[in-house]
Write a protein that holds these residues in place. Structure first.
Motif, PDB file in Angstrom:
ATOM      1  N   VAL A 372       0.755  -1.032  -0.061  1.00  0.00           N
ATOM      2  CA  VAL A 372      -0.036  -0.138  -0.023  1.00  0.00           C
ATOM      3  C   VAL A 372       1.073   1.378   0.072  1.00  0.00           C
ATOM      4  N   THR A 373       0.416   2.281  -0.804  1.00  0.00           N
ATOM      5  CA  THR A 373       1.262   3.566  -0.863  1.00  0.00           C
ATOM      6  C   THR A 373       0.351   4.729  -0.493  1.00  0.00           C
ATOM      7  N   SER A 374       0.958   5.920  -0.098  1.00  0.00           N
ATOM      8  CA  SER A 374       0.313   6.922   0.677  1.00  0.00           C
ATOM      9  C   SER A 374      -0.693   7.726  -0.260  1.00  0.00           C
ATOM     10  N   GLU A 375      -0.509   7.524  -1.581  1.00  0.00           N
ATOM     11  CA  GLU A 375      -1.533   8.063  -2.506  1.00  0.00           C
ATOM     12  C   GLU A 375      -2.728   7.441  -2.414  1.00  0.00           C
ATOM     13  N   MET A 376      -3.118   6.011  -1.999  1.00  0.00           N
ATOM     14  CA  MET A 376      -4.054   5.169  -2.342  1.00  0.00           C
ATOM     15  C   MET A 376      -5.403   5.730  -1.544  1.00  0.00           C
ATOM     16  N   ASP A 377      -6.749   5.462  -1.806  1.00  0.00           N
ATOM     17  CA  ASP A 377      -7.595   5.852  -1.136  1.00  0.00           C
ATOM     18  C   ASP A 377      -7.613   5.007   0.248  1.00  0.00           C
ATOM     19  N   ILE A 378      -7.319   3.813   0.031  1.00  0.00           N
ATOM     20  CA  ILE A 378      -7.333   2.890   1.205  1.00  0.00           C
ATOM     21  C   ILE A 378      -6.275   3.342   2.416  1.00  0.00           C
ATOM     22  N   TYR A 379      -5.340   3.874   1.853  1.00  0.00           N
ATOM     23  CA  TYR A 379      -4.583   4.747   2.870  1.00  0.00           C
ATOM     24  C   TYR A 379      -4.955   5.980   3.538  1.00  0.00           C
ATOM     25  N   ARG A 380      -5.484   6.678   2.410  1.00  0.00           N
ATOM     26  CA  ARG A 380      -5.838   8.053   2.913  1.00  0.00           C
ATOM     27  C   ARG A 380      -7.047   8.288   3.555  1.00  0.00           C
ATOM     28  N   GLU A 381      -8.160   7.374   3.543  1.00  0.00           N
ATOM     29  CA  GLU A 381      -9.674   7.412   3.962  1.00  0.00           C
ATOM     30  C   GLU A 381      -9.413   6.391   5.246  1.00  0.00           C
ATOM     31  N   GLU A 382     -10.197   6.730   6.134  1.00  0.00           N
ATOM     32  CA  GLU A 382     -10.822   5.697   7.301  1.00  0.00           C
ATOM     33  C   GLU A 382     -11.602   4.747   6.664  1.00  0.00           C
ATOM     34  N   ILE A 383     -11.056   3.691   6.902  1.00  0.00           N
ATOM     35  CA  ILE A 383     -12.169   2.728   6.305  1.00  0.00           C
ATOM     36  C   ILE A 383     -13.028   1.985   7.197  1.00  0.00           C
ATOM     37  N   PHE A 384     -12.696   2.234   8.748  1.00  0.00           N
ATOM     38  CA  PHE A 384     -13.539   1.601   9.578  1.00  0.00           C
ATOM     39  C   PHE A 384     -14.142   0.244   9.364  1.00  0.00           C
TER      40      PHE A 384
END
Ligand code: NAD
Length: 497
Positions: A372-384
């Motif tokens: 995973v890299t820091s541009e991906m949505d799975i990194y930027r969003e709180e998935i919860f």
């Protein structure tokens, strides 16, 4: 269908609303209850009852207030199973986890019973000749609490015992997703001897929240929920002159050093990432592996994620229950889709799980991403949700920098056997709660809970000594008795020399 009502001035009432929200059992997917979505008039009624009750409650000696909480403490303990069952039926988390939540809330009640000691001020004799000075803390008045779905008992109990013990009236606006537990708390407090109007429950959605933020007679607002709402609460509440603490969302990182105890670290990460289906503000959602530990870490995690037992939270063999709503399930699935399309490696895919007998439940299996890299949505969003992202860093400094660049700063943890790495991490990481080989470093009730950066807006953390400060105003008194006044009027700035 069962309707969940407000508790205003000791009465369970429907109020003025004609709007209702569905309350689902997440395991079956059925809307088995509805909750009244209150109006401005309902809030006004609660505030009027609180105003009427406040003078007597504020005058009640702290010791007598503590005795009410002692009785409430016993009642909560006696009804632990009932409270846990209510949580599981509306939130979905497994029963043992629901009991754990009640226990963590109970600990705040226990802490608040020490309020006579907690309210002791500071005293200095002879700040000047014949002059003594002291500080004391007095209640702010009427306080409101606005709480999230993920801890329907614990988070209200982070706030209410502290507010009540310190002499305030408290109005709770619980999450409309799982509102029943708050009614039971109101009934317990009443049975414990709390006068009507001191603790009340108003239900609703954002309209009720906005009415609370604008109400001129509410002095303080304590909020826990997602970051965008926390920002709104803080900005709006403070613009209306209120004291506000607004705890927001999170993206908690674990830094995994190559020298860690791999087996224990993997167990800790599995519990912290997938417990309560990831619906915890202190869940670990990102594991930053340093150097060569990445491959063995991902392999060991993958093996364990696949074996998590998923089912109805009432089933004692279940380790993970469903998500809270169908909408949340769709959002989590959508984020997993985005991780795949944005190039992360989906090592374990939990999207298509089916639970026999619960085909309409809001279930999803545990998912594990690598690379995973820091541009991906799975990194930027709180998935919860039950999704753990593994990132690979070449060294400690790169991993720490990555964590510190996150806009969130709730909890974080390091897994290592090296004291120097641990100390450097603790000293430099920009998060409010830090674990060393402890994945979910939630402070006990007698400490205070809170994050940094976009995880908390306001100056005070929750419960513990910070809870006392949030729900009280300090008064500093300087006293001189007439016998000490031997000269005439003074026209210069007093310096107490
Ligand atoms: P949420 O922000 O959607 O809702 C929280 C409360 O705000 C609810 O009572 C809800 O009715 C109200 N609300 C929702 N939308 C609103 C709006 N637009 N305007 C005004 N009020 C609104 O949060 P949630 O989904 O119930 O809970 C999950 C979130 O809470 C996650 O982001 C999680 O990290 C966070 N959380 C944080 C902590 C913490 O200590 N920092 C603890 C628990 C949960």
């Amino acid at each position: 269908m069962n309707t969940i009502h407000h508790v205003i001035n000791g009465q369970h009432i429907n109020g003025h609303s004609t709007r209702y929200g569905d309350v689902f059992n997440p395991a079956t997917g059925e809307a088995s209850k509805k909750v009244v979505l209150g109006t401005d008039e309902d809030l006004n009624a609660a505030v009027a009852a609180a105003k009427a009750a406040f003078p007597a409650w504020a005058e009640t000696p702290p010791l007598a207030r503590a005795r009410v909480l002692f009785r409430a403490r016993d009642l909560i303990e006696q009804r632990m199973d009932e409270l846990a069952a209510i949580i599981t039926s509306e939130h979905g988390k497994i029963l043992s986890d629901a009991k754990g939540e009640v226990t963590r809330g109970l600990e705040v009640v226990e802490f608040a019973t020490g309020v006579p000691e907690l309210l002791k001020g500071e005293y200095t004799e002879q700040v000047g000749r014949g002059i003594d000075a002291w500080t004391m803390r007095q209640p702010v008045g009427i306080a409101a609490g606005i709480t999230p779905f993920n801890f329907p008992v614990m988070v209200p109990l982070w706030m209410a015992p502290m507010a009540l013990a310190t002499g305030n009236c408290f109005i709770l606006k619980p999450s409309e997703r799982d509102p029943s537990a708050s009614i039971m708390l109101a009934d317990i407090l009443k049975e414990a001897g709390l006068p009507d109007g001191v603790f009340q429950v108003v239900h609703g959605d954002k309209d009720m929240v906005n009415a609370i933020l604008a109400h001129p007679d509410i002095a303080a607002v304590s909020f826990v929920g997602s970051t965008p709402v926390a920002q709104h609460i803080y900005a709006t509440g403070t613009a209306h002159g209120k004291r506000v603490q607004a705890l927001g969302g999170a993206k908690n990182h674990a830094l995994v050093m190559p020298d860690c105890d791999l087996e224990k670290t993997v167990d800790a990460l599995i519990g912290a990432a997938y417990g309560s289906a990831g619906e915890r503000c202190m869940a670990i959602s990102v594991a930053v592996s340093v150097g060569p530990i990445a491959d063995p870490l991902v392999a060991a995690l993958a093996q364990k994620v696949k074996t998590i037992t998923i089912g109805n939270g009432t089933d004692s063999s279940s380790e993970m229950g469903p998500l809270v709503t169908a909408q949340h399930l769709a959002r989590v699935k959508g984020l997993v889709d985005s991780g795949v399309s944005q190039g992360a490696t989906l090592v374990v895919d939990g999207r298509n799980i089916k639970i026999d007998g619960y085909e309409k439940g809001f279930f999803i299996g545990g998912s594990l991403f690598d690379n995973v890299t820091s541009e991906m949505d799975i990194y930027r969003e709180e998935i919860f949700g039950p999704v753990l992202c593994v990132m690979r860093a070449p060294d400690f400094d790169t991993a720490l920098k990555l964590i510190n660049e996150s806009p969130f700063g709730n909890g974080t943890a390091i897994f290592t056997r090296d004291g120097d790495s641990a100390r450097t991490f603790v000293h430099n990481v920009t998060a409010g709660m830090v674990g060393v080989n402890v994945p979910i470093p939630v402070p006990m009730a007698f400490h205070s809970f809170g994050g940094w950066k976009d995880s908390l807006f306001g100056d005070h953390h929750m419960h513990g000594p910070e809870g006392v400060r949030f729900f009280t105003r300090m008064k500093a008194v300087t006293q001189r008795w007439p016998a000490g006044i031997r000269s005439g009027a003074e026209f210069i700035m007093p310096t107490h020399g």
